[in-house]
Enzyme design. Structure first.
Site, short mmCIF file in Angstrom:
data_model
loop_
_atom_site.label_atom_id
_atom_site.label_comp_id
_atom_site.label_asym_id
_atom_site.label_seq_id
_atom_site.Cartn_x
_atom_site.Cartn_y
_atom_site.Cartn_z
N GLY A 49 49.64 1.97 64.46
CA GLY A 49 48.47 0.92 64.22
C GLY A 49 48.94 0.03 65.48
N GLN A 50 47.97 -0.83 65.46
CA GLN A 50 47.56 -1.83 66.69
C GLN A 50 47.91 -3.03 66.24
OE1 GLN A 50 46.50 -0.59 69.66
NE2 GLN A 50 46.80 -2.51 70.77
N GLY A 51 49.32 -3.58 66.74
CA GLY A 51 49.67 -4.80 66.51
C GLY A 51 48.88 -5.93 67.49
N GLY A 80 50.30 -5.21 71.22
CA GLY A 80 49.97 -3.87 71.59
C GLY A 80 50.23 -2.66 70.56
N VAL A 110 51.85 0.36 68.01
CA VAL A 110 53.12 0.73 67.59
C VAL A 110 53.15 2.15 67.24
CG1 VAL A 110 54.75 0.18 65.63
CG2 VAL A 110 53.50 -1.76 66.72
N LYS A 134 57.75 -0.54 69.59
CA LYS A 134 56.45 -1.41 69.72
C LYS A 134 56.11 -1.47 71.31
CE LYS A 134 55.60 -6.40 69.34
NZ LYS A 134 56.19 -7.64 68.87
N ASP A 173 54.15 -17.24 62.18
CA ASP A 173 53.08 -16.39 62.23
C ASP A 173 52.95 -15.63 60.84
OD1 ASP A 173 50.56 -15.32 63.02
OD2 ASP A 173 51.58 -13.66 64.27
#
Length: 841
Positions: A532-534, A537, A539, A553, A650
């Site tokens: 996926g895209q955190g 950046g 992962v 990551k 967060d």
């Protein structure tokens, strides 16, 4: 024949009519019986006594007492628990018998139940009082011959209680129903223990202890942290008379206008239930409420912590008696001492040997063990400690307000550590097992000397590195002055050395991975391995040579996470250990590459389920409730129980990862902040987080605290319960937010209408309502109105009365980017995947 049928039908109608419209009487005398269709009503019409049949009880009928006019019918006392009548037996009567006793007879005039006491004369009368006491009196003197308060069933009412008389052998105990539809005596009994003083309340399953209150300390039971000194004006008081050998626990109401009762359920749980004229019954107090409350959950010398997983640990200086059983979660065998006490080795000197002495390790917030052996009238710790130290058989002591010095020997059983409350417990250990302030003086001197030498060496190293870098920078042209910029020539080892000098970080705490090994593990960061895209950046999934699956990551240069945040995340997570926090396995720094390696979560993040119409059905209600509780425990650990005090800042569904068993783990600590000391609020010029999850005081003024995380947690809770996104929910033309709409339904008592439709009727309505209730408490506009995370855990899992939430007026859906504090050039993102970053004025 037709006339016969008409007569039969008429009799049936009359019976049904009389059962619906009961005839009330004032008392029972030799000339006035209580028959079916009649009830005995207290003068103030608070209680009613008569014939009844529990729901789903089949062909059984009983004589009992209940609150008048309260629906559903709440029965608080039953006469013939073990010998029910047949429903068809219309000729049964409750009467004063020939010998002056109350007796229940069936249609054949056979006695089914009787008070069976000595009556001086046949002039008895039975009355029902407004406190719910059903009394048989001598009609001449008015003396009470028998009363229901001395013969409780599964319930006690204000003015009654439980207790014992050691001299006469009398015991007043509560006994549970076998089931909700069967009033016969069940498995559980509640009473006061006669073995040790001060007295304790017990619930027994047969003859086995099931729950224990801890000893009475004049104002409270010390094993019940929810009680405090104010309980001297509360519902319970214990009166002991050592000379007479009696102990009696009295129960009284908080408020005479509120109906209340204490119930021992068929599940073995105490419930203190209350009801006013407006609200339904609610549970004000419950015990046992957690697995740790169950008696002896962790065995001898084991300690139970409900806020950790696994809940059982061995006390300091002890190890599992059976590692095999312990690893299976079978903790009943408990723990054994790891190092023999010096006083046991040297019988000639019970307390010391070779200048060394056994010592005592202090444990705080403890439910003190069962089987206290001696109450020593000491009112200071030194006297208590000295008495225990010179007796090798004394394995622990505690100084308890209102009691004195309690001591124990042999196995410490039913030990629990609370998040708050409880007592200090001092456990006897051999010198080598002691930690912290309890080590002997020579050990302390060695530590001080070691720390002093180490400090000198570290300071020298820092000065040398600083001078070395200064010379290098003077020779280097185009010096980088951007904060957090990492020199591409530096390696992982260089980076860790910098961290060690600036952050006092031990490089052995976090493994350093070689970049080439990460390339091999992730197949050169192939698209097939991308998870996926955190926010900072992509992962990737990786597999190390030993077969360990990892998540990597990979921070992009444009991710917005500078070197400070990267160091922050690495250092923070390496120090945190909790089952509901993702585990950091290592890091790698290679030129422009900044990588963090985590444990692999096969089910990815929570948003992949809860917002996916095809996959959300996999989140049944028990799984959702477990996720809510798991995230709550993780946050409580960060706020209160970890070695650092951390505000996460967060929290959102995409940052909650799920393991193979759908257990939640909080991830992504790049924006977390450490609080210093006891500071409750901090102000920041740099507002970071995700719109919709940010609390009002943080979004508008940059003020954050643990209550900011509480706000985010309960937004997440509402999303999990409803299956709807906080950032994409709009209701009606006013674009009402999810929070506002939940409040709208709550105020109309339709909050359950918001539960995710895929759950249908398979969820627990009481748990879902409690989650919504707690959620609304946590999104209140003022941070002081919100509970703490330990409070949230308590409210989610205990059937206690919750305060009413205030209407939340602040929602992000009502704001634009321009309403938020900004600097020129700052931006804000509403993308749930990325992290929004705002620069405050």
């Amino acid at each position: 024949m037709a006339v016969k049928h008409v007569c039969t039908a008429l009799i049936t109608v009359l019976i049904l009519f009389s059962s619906k419209y009961c005839h009330a009487i004032d008392n029972i005398t030799a000339s006035q019986e209580l028959s079916q269709g009649q009830t005995l009503i207290s003068p103030g019409e608070i209680f009613e006594l008569g014939f009844f049949s529990p729901k789903n009880s089949g062909n059984h009928k009983y004589v009992g007492m209940w609150f008048k006019g309260v629906s559903p019918q709440t029965v608080v006392w039953v006469a013939n628990r073990e010998r029910p009548l047949r429903v068809a037996d219309a000729r049964a009567r409750l009467r004063i018998g020939s010998r002056g006793n109350l007796e229940l007879v069936d249609g054949n005039q056979t006695s089914v139940w009787s008070t069976n006491v000595d009556v001086p004369a046949n002039s008895s009368v039975a009355t029902l009082s407004d406190n719910g006491n059903f009394v048989l009196k001598d009609g001449t003197s008015g003396e009470a011959l028998w009363q229901s308060f001395d013969n409780p069933g599964d319930s006690v009412l204000p003015g009654s209680g439980i207790g014992f008389n050691a001299k006469t052998g009398e015991q007043y105990v509560m006994t549970s129903w076998k089931s909700e539809s069967d009033p016969s005596v069940g498995d559980f009994t509640a009473g006061i223990s006669t073995k040790f003083r001060p007295a304790q309340i017990f619930i027994w399953n047969g003859t086995t202890p099931h729950w224990r209150s801890g000893p009475w300390g004049r104002l409270k039971f010390v094993g019940m942290p929810e009680m405090d000194a104010s309980y001297q004006k509360s519902a319970f008081s214990l009166v002991e008379d050592a000379e007479q050998g009696t102990a009696y626990l009295n129960f009284k109401a908080f408020n005479s206008s509120i109906l209340s009762t204490v119930l021992l359920g068929s599940d073995g749980a105490f419930r203190y239930k209350m009801k006013d004229s407006v609200n339904d019954w609610y549970v004000n107090w419950l015990a046992p409420a957690t697995p740790c409350d169950v008696y002896g959950a962790c065995g001898p010398f084991g300690v139970c912590r409900a806020y950790e997983s696994p809940i059982c640990k061995c006390l300091q200086g002890f190890v599992p008696k059976s590692n095999e059983e312990w690893s299976k979660g079978n903790w009943k065998q408990g723990c054994v001492r790891q190092t023999e006490l010096l006083c046991e080795k040297n019988t000639s000197s019970p307390a010391s040997q070779g200048g060394k002495k056994d010592g005592f390790q202090k444990f705080v917030y403890m439910k003190i063990p069962d089987f206290h052996e001696y109450v020593y009238p000491a009112y200071d710790l030194d006297t208590c400690r000295t008495w225990c130290l010179v007796n090798c058989s004394c394995s622990a002591y505690a100084l308890v307000n209102g009691i004195g010095c309690l001591t124990w020997s042999d196995g410490l059983v039913d030990v629990q550590q609370f998040a708050v409350g409880g007592e200090d417990l001092f456990l006897r250990l051999a010198p080598k097992e002691l930690v912290g302030e309890h080590k002997n003086k020579s050990t302390t001197i060695i530590i001080i000397a070691t720390v002093s030498v180490s400090s000198v060496l570290i300071l020298s190293a820092i000065l040398w590195i600083g001078l070395h870098r200064l010379r290098g920078n003077q020779k280097r042209t185009g010096t980088e002055k951007t904060r957090g910029k990492f020199d591409s020539s530096q390696t992982s080892a260089d980076f860790i050395q910098i961290l060690q000098s600036n952050q006092q970080h031990d490089p052995t705490e976090l493994p350093i991975f070689d970049f080439n090994s990460i390339l091999v593990a992730t197949n050169n960061f192939s698209v097939e391995n991308k998870l996926g895209q955190g926010g900072f950046g992509p992962v990737y999934k990786g597999k190390l040579k030993d077969g360990t699956e990892i998540a990597v990551k990979r921070l992009s240069s444009s991710s917005g996470q500078d070197m400070e945040e990267f160091k922050n995340e690495m250092l923070l997570i390496s120090k945190l250990q909790h089952r509901n926090l993702v585990k950091l396995l290592g890091c790698c720094i290679e030129e422009d590459e900044k990588l963090l390696m985590y444990e692999f979560m096969p089910n990815k993040s929570l948003d992949n389920f809860v917002f996916d119409e095809r996959r959300k059905a996999q989140l049944d209600w028990p799984t959702r409730f477990n996720i809510i509780n798991g995230v709550a425990r993780g946050l409580a650990y960060l706020h209160r129980d970890s070695c650092l005090r951390i505000i996460y800042r967060d929290l959102k569904v995409s940052n909650i990862l799920l393991d193979e068993n759908m257990n939640p783990k909080i991830s992504d600590f790049g924006l977390a902040r450490i609080f210093q000391g006891t500071i409750d609020l901090e102000n920041t010029r740099r507002i970071v987080g995700t719109l919709g999850y940010m609390s009002p005081e943080y979004a508008l003024r940059g003020i954050f605290s643990e209550k900011s995380d509480v706000f985010s947690f309960c937004v997440l809770t509402l999303e999990i319960v409803t299956g709807r996104k906080i950032t994409s929910f709009n209701y009606d033309d006013q674009h009402q937010s999810l929070i506002a709409y939940v409040w709208h339904l709550w105020s109309e008592r339709r909050a359950l209408d918001m539960t995710d439709k895929v759950l249908e009727d398979s969820y627990s309505s009481s748990q879902a309502m409690r989650c919504i209730h707690v959620g609304l408490l946590c999104v209140q506009d003022h941070d002081t109105d919100r509970p703490t995370m330990p409070d949230v855990i308590f409210m989610l899992n205990k059937e206690t009365d919750l305060p009413q939430p205030k209407q939340p007026f602040f929602t992000f859906e009502r704001l634009t980017v321009y309403d938020l504090p900004q600097q020129s050039g700052s931006t804000c993102s509403m993308n749930e995947v990325t992290t929004s970053i705002l620069h405050g004025r």
